[in-house]
Scaffold this motif. Sequence first.
Motif, PDB file in Angstrom:
ATOM      1  N   ASN A 172      -6.160  33.457  83.063  1.00 16.21           N
ATOM      2  CA  ASN A 172      -6.524  34.855  82.726  1.00 16.21           C
ATOM      3  C   ASN A 172      -7.622  35.472  83.150  1.00 16.21           C
ATOM      4  OD1 ASN A 172      -3.828  34.978  80.941  1.00 16.21           O
ATOM      5  ND2 ASN A 172      -5.109  33.975  79.410  1.00 16.21           N
ATOM      6  N   ILE A 173      -8.009  35.157  83.547  1.00 19.40           N
ATOM      7  CA  ILE A 173     -10.340  35.966  83.657  1.00 19.40           C
ATOM      8  C   ILE A 173      -9.621  36.001  85.395  1.00 19.40           C
ATOM      9  CG2 ILE A 173     -12.173  35.811  84.525  1.00 19.40           C
ATOM     10  CD1 ILE A 173     -12.569  34.123  82.159  1.00 19.40           C
ATOM     11  N   ALA A 174      -9.226  35.099  85.680  1.00 15.15           N
ATOM     12  CA  ALA A 174      -8.523  35.539  87.319  1.00 15.15           C
ATOM     13  C   ALA A 174      -7.704  36.905  87.563  1.00 15.15           C
ATOM     14  CB  ALA A 174      -7.804  34.274  88.216  1.00 15.15           C
ATOM     15  N   ARG A 175      -6.820  36.958  86.918  1.00  9.70           N
ATOM     16  CA  ARG A 175      -5.735  38.056  87.001  1.00  9.70           C
ATOM     17  C   ARG A 175      -6.875  39.485  86.960  1.00  9.70           C
ATOM     18  NH1 ARG A 175      -2.513  33.806  83.499  1.00  9.70           N
ATOM     19  NH2 ARG A 175      -0.960  33.002  85.367  1.00  9.70           N
ATOM     20  N   LYS A 176      -7.236  39.049  86.085  1.00  6.36           N
ATOM     21  CA  LYS A 176      -8.078  40.508  86.390  1.00  6.36           C
ATOM     22  C   LYS A 176      -9.376  40.969  87.321  1.00  6.36           C
ATOM     23  CE  LYS A 176      -8.618  40.265  80.883  1.00  6.36           C
ATOM     24  NZ  LYS A 176      -9.238  39.868  79.980  1.00  6.36           N
ATOM     25  N   LYS A 177      -9.444  40.030  87.755  1.00  2.00           N
ATOM     26  CA  LYS A 177     -10.477  39.669  89.057  1.00  2.00           C
ATOM     27  C   LYS A 177      -9.562  40.544  90.467  1.00  2.00           C
ATOM     28  CE  LYS A 177     -14.169  36.139  88.069  1.00  2.00           C
ATOM     29  NZ  LYS A 177     -14.312  35.325  88.600  1.00  2.00           N
ATOM     30  N   VAL A 178      -8.092  39.800  90.254  1.00  2.00           N
ATOM     31  CA  VAL A 178      -7.571  40.716  91.312  1.00  2.00           C
ATOM     32  C   VAL A 178      -7.097  41.486  91.092  1.00  2.00           C
ATOM     33  CG1 VAL A 178      -5.454  39.837  92.240  1.00  2.00           C
ATOM     34  CG2 VAL A 178      -6.304  37.499  91.577  1.00  2.00           C
ATOM     35  N   GLU A 179      -6.443  41.808  89.748  1.00  2.00           N
ATOM     36  CA  GLU A 179      -5.870  43.458  89.886  1.00  2.00           C
ATOM     37  C   GLU A 179      -7.501  44.162  90.123  1.00  2.00           C
ATOM     38  OE1 GLU A 179      -3.296  44.304  89.357  1.00  2.00           O
ATOM     39  OE2 GLU A 179      -2.163  41.904  88.571  1.00  2.00           O
ATOM     40  N   LYS A 180      -8.343  43.966  89.639  1.00  2.00           N
ATOM     41  CA  LYS A 180      -9.296  44.745  90.144  1.00  2.00           C
ATOM     42  C   LYS A 180      -9.685  45.175  91.277  1.00  2.00           C
ATOM     43  CE  LYS A 180     -13.746  46.132  88.759  1.00  2.00           C
ATOM     44  NZ  LYS A 180     -15.439  45.262  87.407  1.00  2.00           N
ATOM     45  N   LYS A 181      -9.337  43.674  92.071  1.00  2.00           N
ATOM     46  CA  LYS A 181      -9.685  44.225  93.029  1.00  2.00           C
ATOM     47  C   LYS A 181      -8.564  44.701  94.401  1.00  2.00           C
ATOM     48  CE  LYS A 181     -14.122  40.725  93.341  1.00  2.00           C
ATOM     49  NZ  LYS A 181     -14.382  41.461  94.448  1.00  2.00           N
ATOM     50  N   ARG A 182      -7.636  44.715  93.374  1.00  2.00           N
ATOM     51  CA  ARG A 182      -6.286  45.070  94.287  1.00  2.00           C
ATOM     52  C   ARG A 182      -5.864  44.385  95.132  1.00  2.00           C
ATOM     53  NH1 ARG A 182      -6.994  51.374  94.946  1.00  2.00           N
ATOM     54  NH2 ARG A 182      -7.814  52.046  93.028  1.00  2.00           N
ATOM     55  N   LEU A 183      -6.626  42.353  94.347  1.00  2.00           N
ATOM     56  CA  LEU A 183      -5.464  41.634  95.791  1.00  2.00           C
ATOM     57  C   LEU A 183      -3.987  40.869  95.461  1.00  2.00           C
ATOM     58  CD1 LEU A 183      -8.997  39.906  96.547  1.00  2.00           C
ATOM     59  CD2 LEU A 183      -7.416  41.616  98.217  1.00  2.00           C
ATOM     60  N   HIS A 184      -3.395  41.615  94.097  1.00  2.00           N
ATOM     61  CA  HIS A 184      -2.472  40.988  93.179  1.00  2.00           C
ATOM     62  C   HIS A 184      -1.360  40.886  94.444  1.00  2.00           C
ATOM     63  CE1 HIS A 184      -1.741  45.514  92.765  1.00  2.00           C
ATOM     64  NE2 HIS A 184      -0.736  45.019  93.216  1.00  2.00           N
ATOM     65  N   MET A 185      -0.791  41.353  95.280  1.00  2.00           N
ATOM     66  CA  MET A 185       0.032  40.976  96.946  1.00  2.00           C
ATOM     67  C   MET A 185      -0.080  39.797  97.341  1.00  2.00           C
ATOM     68  SD  MET A 185       2.236  43.452  96.133  1.00  2.00           S
ATOM     69  CE  MET A 185       3.146  43.644  97.266  1.00  2.00           C
ATOM     70  N   THR A 186      -1.599  39.329  97.241  1.00  7.15           N
ATOM     71  CA  THR A 186      -2.186  38.503  98.197  1.00  7.15           C
ATOM     72  C   THR A 186      -1.698  36.754  97.834  1.00  7.15           C
ATOM     73  OG1 THR A 186      -3.246  39.815  99.867  1.00  7.15           O
ATOM     74  CG2 THR A 186      -3.521  38.079 100.089  1.00  7.15           C
TER      75      THR A 186
END
Length: 240
Positions: free
Chosen positions: A91-105
């Motif tokens: 859950n914490i990792a997902r927030k980081k990924v979303e914040k850095k806009r890396l959810h497509m990678t």
Amino acid sequence: MIKPYKDLESSKKEQVRSMFDKIAPRYDLLNHLLSFGIDKIWRKNVVKQLGGLTAPIILDVATGTGDLAIEIAKIDPVAVYGVDLSAEMLNIARKKVEKKRLHMTIQLKQGDSEALPFEDRFFDAATVAFGVRNFENLQKGLSEIQRVLKPGGRLVVLEFSRPKVFPFKQLFYFYMRRILPWWGGIISRDKQAYAYLPESALQFPEGKEFRRELENAGFEWQKGIAQTLGIATIYVAVKR
């Protein structure tokens, strides 16, 4: 077998999942604080070992809060799949990924290192940072990673090791046995977790022993790279 909660009868895998769920909110703070920030440099050095791969698909096992997966994203892979037992860490990792806009990678999945939810020969490379010592069955976990790698696929493992040079060796043991459990226990509010983590690091089969584990799992040894006077080691191997 070392377990986080020695008074419980549950499996190591169940206890590791529960432990990381509990300490997840303070994990990043403690990770960087207790390593004095050096862990960030070590992760960058892991990513350097992925150099030369063209448009790879990479697996990050025991991805935790996603720091290594995010670092890997900088080399422009097609995709990074991060897998972890702990839902709270993810859950914490997902927030980081979303914040850095890396959810497509970066794709994050809850899963077991000993039963990876991927088909055979899917990945070009795999990484594990401070996770293999938490496997319930080390050989089974390594064999699963080998299964999902393409022939010649690269495995890069970052794990604690034990310094050999005086007086750094003595300082390291004092820190791991006295300071880290006390300090980590206070901040995380889970003394058993921060007694287990250094204990598991000190008993990990490092160096030549870990090389044998890799070779038994179907890997060809490439090299071991000591980090910060031997506090940690980066192991590099390829699938035979």
